[in-house]
Design a protein around this motif. Structure first.
Motif, PDB file in Angstrom:
ATOM      1  N   ALA A 145       0.910  -1.171   0.032  1.00 21.47           N
ATOM      2  CA  ALA A 145      -0.123   0.034  -0.048  1.00 21.47           C
ATOM      3  C   ALA A 145       0.771   1.264   0.022  1.00 21.47           C
ATOM      4  CB  ALA A 145      -0.955   0.019   1.172  1.00 21.47           C
ATOM      5  N   ARG A 146       2.051   1.052   0.329  1.00 22.21           N
ATOM      6  CA  ARG A 146       3.027   2.185   0.407  1.00 22.21           C
ATOM      7  C   ARG A 146       3.938   2.535  -1.003  1.00 22.21           C
ATOM      8  NH1 ARG A 146       5.612   2.572   6.323  1.00 22.21           N
ATOM      9  NH2 ARG A 146       6.442   4.731   5.161  1.00 22.21           N
ATOM     10  N   GLY A 147       3.512   1.418  -2.007  1.00 22.19           N
ATOM     11  CA  GLY A 147       4.435   1.631  -3.136  1.00 22.19           C
ATOM     12  C   GLY A 147       5.466   0.815  -2.955  1.00 22.19           C
ATOM     13  N   ILE A 148       5.619  -0.224  -2.446  1.00 17.70           N
ATOM     14  CA  ILE A 148       6.823  -1.192  -2.451  1.00 17.70           C
ATOM     15  C   ILE A 148       6.247  -2.723  -3.200  1.00 17.70           C
ATOM     16  CG2 ILE A 148       8.550  -1.968  -1.014  1.00 17.70           C
ATOM     17  CD1 ILE A 148       8.080   0.101   1.089  1.00 17.70           C
ATOM     18  N   ARG A 149       7.299  -3.179  -3.744  1.00 20.31           N
ATOM     19  CA  ARG A 149       6.932  -4.437  -4.456  1.00 20.31           C
ATOM     20  C   ARG A 149       7.760  -5.549  -3.163  1.00 20.31           C
ATOM     21  NH1 ARG A 149       9.469  -7.991  -7.768  1.00 20.31           N
ATOM     22  NH2 ARG A 149      11.026  -6.309  -8.537  1.00 20.31           N
ATOM     23  N   ALA A 150       6.980  -5.704  -2.163  1.00 19.67           N
ATOM     24  CA  ALA A 150       7.456  -6.311  -1.103  1.00 19.67           C
ATOM     25  C   ALA A 150       7.023  -7.946  -1.314  1.00 19.67           C
ATOM     26  CB  ALA A 150       7.192  -5.906   0.237  1.00 19.67           C
ATOM     27  N   SER A 151       7.938  -8.882  -0.928  1.00 20.28           N
ATOM     28  CA  SER A 151       7.670 -10.239  -0.893  1.00 20.28           C
ATOM     29  C   SER A 151       8.473 -11.048   0.262  1.00 20.28           C
ATOM     30  CB  SER A 151       8.081 -10.848  -2.216  1.00 20.28           C
ATOM     31  OG  SER A 151       9.370 -10.798  -2.318  1.00 20.28           O
ATOM     32  N   VAL A 152       8.065 -11.993   0.663  1.00 16.82           N
ATOM     33  CA  VAL A 152       8.543 -12.628   1.771  1.00 16.82           C
ATOM     34  C   VAL A 152       9.028 -14.082   1.384  1.00 16.82           C
ATOM     35  CG1 VAL A 152       7.944 -13.828   4.109  1.00 16.82           C
ATOM     36  CG2 VAL A 152       7.154 -11.645   3.713  1.00 16.82           C
ATOM     37  N   VAL A 153      10.370 -14.394   1.712  1.00 17.63           N
ATOM     38  CA  VAL A 153      10.670 -15.909   1.411  1.00 17.63           C
ATOM     39  C   VAL A 153      10.798 -16.595   2.903  1.00 17.63           C
ATOM     40  CG1 VAL A 153      12.757 -17.261   0.910  1.00 17.63           C
ATOM     41  CG2 VAL A 153      11.948 -15.373  -0.472  1.00 17.63           C
ATOM     42  N   ARG A 154       9.990 -17.518   3.081  1.00 16.09           N
ATOM     43  CA  ARG A 154       9.924 -18.270   4.192  1.00 16.09           C
ATOM     44  C   ARG A 154      10.705 -19.335   4.026  1.00 16.09           C
ATOM     45  NH1 ARG A 154       3.614 -19.004   5.100  1.00 16.09           N
ATOM     46  NH2 ARG A 154       3.169 -16.893   6.274  1.00 16.09           N
TER      47      ARG A 154
END
Length: 295
Positions: free
Chosen positions: A143-152
């Motif tokens: 929502a803040r304009g970041i292409r964030a992802s998580v690697v578990r």
């Protein structure tokens, strides 16, 4: 792409740096000490001095790059809550720095947050999952304009491993027995660090904002089988210890060695074409490097 990597000389981070460089990316790696800086520079990466607690250093590193991969974590399990707080602060700082840029941010998380990629527990309902707020915060940053992802990550193995499995090996050597908790049917998911590194790169390059990826090769290895390999390699008897005595026998590892930490990567493989090519944990445990005295 120029990529800022925290934990760039750590067990996972060093493999990520190699993967990025081999794939044509540039790397700016965070290094806390002279030794780490020298080791990082030898790979061909640029060095950025600082630590996870140096928030200004994180801001400068992230600002100077096209994307960020956050693999750094302070593994002091005697003061785990403080380490988690430092990690959450670092993630928030990286988000603030990248806000509105549409640049990728890939952070590391753990398998205990869900067996499948679609499982994201409510941190208010599971306060025992101490690293979950960092994951939830990163996923919400879309929502803040970041292409964030998580690697578990599950149990990550390979040459140079100094974490959970070497800890179990050291306990077996010290106690003269390769033990497992209860009936030993609780399982650990696992992945080779080189396969995990490929997934970090794929997340950086392709993962949409808000994506959870699972770096899972072995979906669940019974810990009894791990104990049996260790016993064979050290020529020690293999036996069960009652679950309620796991803490006394294994120390801080007792909780982890007694937990059922399974997971799948079905969705990750389908969405990103990720296919692990390295050996599994049990085969890796048959290498001498796991049984050198320093392990």
């Amino acid at each position: 792409m120029r990529v800022f990597v925290t934990g760039a000389t750590g067990f996972v981070g060093a493999a990520v740096v190699r993967e990025l460089l081999d794939s044509g990316h540039q790397v700016l790696g965070l290094a806390r000490s002279d030794t780490s800086a020298d080791r990082l520079a030898a790979t061909g990466a640029e060095v950025h001095r600082g630590s996870l607690e140096d928030l200004d250093a994180l801001r400068v590193g992230a600002s100077a790059c096209d994307g960020v991969i956050h693999t750094g974590f302070i593994h002091d399990f005697s003061n785990y809550a403080a380490c988690v707080a430092i990690d959450l602060s670092a993630v928030k700082t990286l988000i603030e720095t990248l806000s509105g840029s549409d640049r990728p941010l890939v952070i590391s998380s753990v398998m205990s947050h869900g067996p499948t990629e679609n499982d994201v527990p409510d941190p208010t309902a599971r306060p025992d999952l101490l690293r979950l707020p960092a994951e939830v915060t990163a996923l919400a940053s879309a929502a803040r304009g970041i292409r964030a992802s998580v690697v578990r990550l599950p149990q990550v193995h390979g040459e140079g491993d100094h974490a959970f499995v070497p800890g179990v090996i050291g306990i077996a050597r010290a106690k003269g027995v390769s033990a497992y908790p209860g009936d030993g049917t609780n399982r650990w998911a696992a992945v080779h660090r080189d396969d995990a590194a490929v997934l970090y790169r794929l997340a950086l390059e392709n993962a949409p904002a808000g994506t959870v990826l699972h770096a899972v090769h072995d979906e669940g290895i019974p810990v009894r089988e791990i104990a049996e390999v260790i016993g064979k390699r050290l020529d020690l008897p293999v036996k069960s210890v009652p679950v309620e005595e796991a803490g006394a026998h294994f120390g801080w590892l007792g909780h982890f060695y007694s937990s059922d930490l399974t997971g799948t990567s079905t969705l990750t493989r389908k969405r990103f074409g990720w296919t692990p090519t390295r050996i599994g944990l049990l085969a890796d445990l048959d290498h001498d490097y796991y049984f050198n005295e320093q392990s």
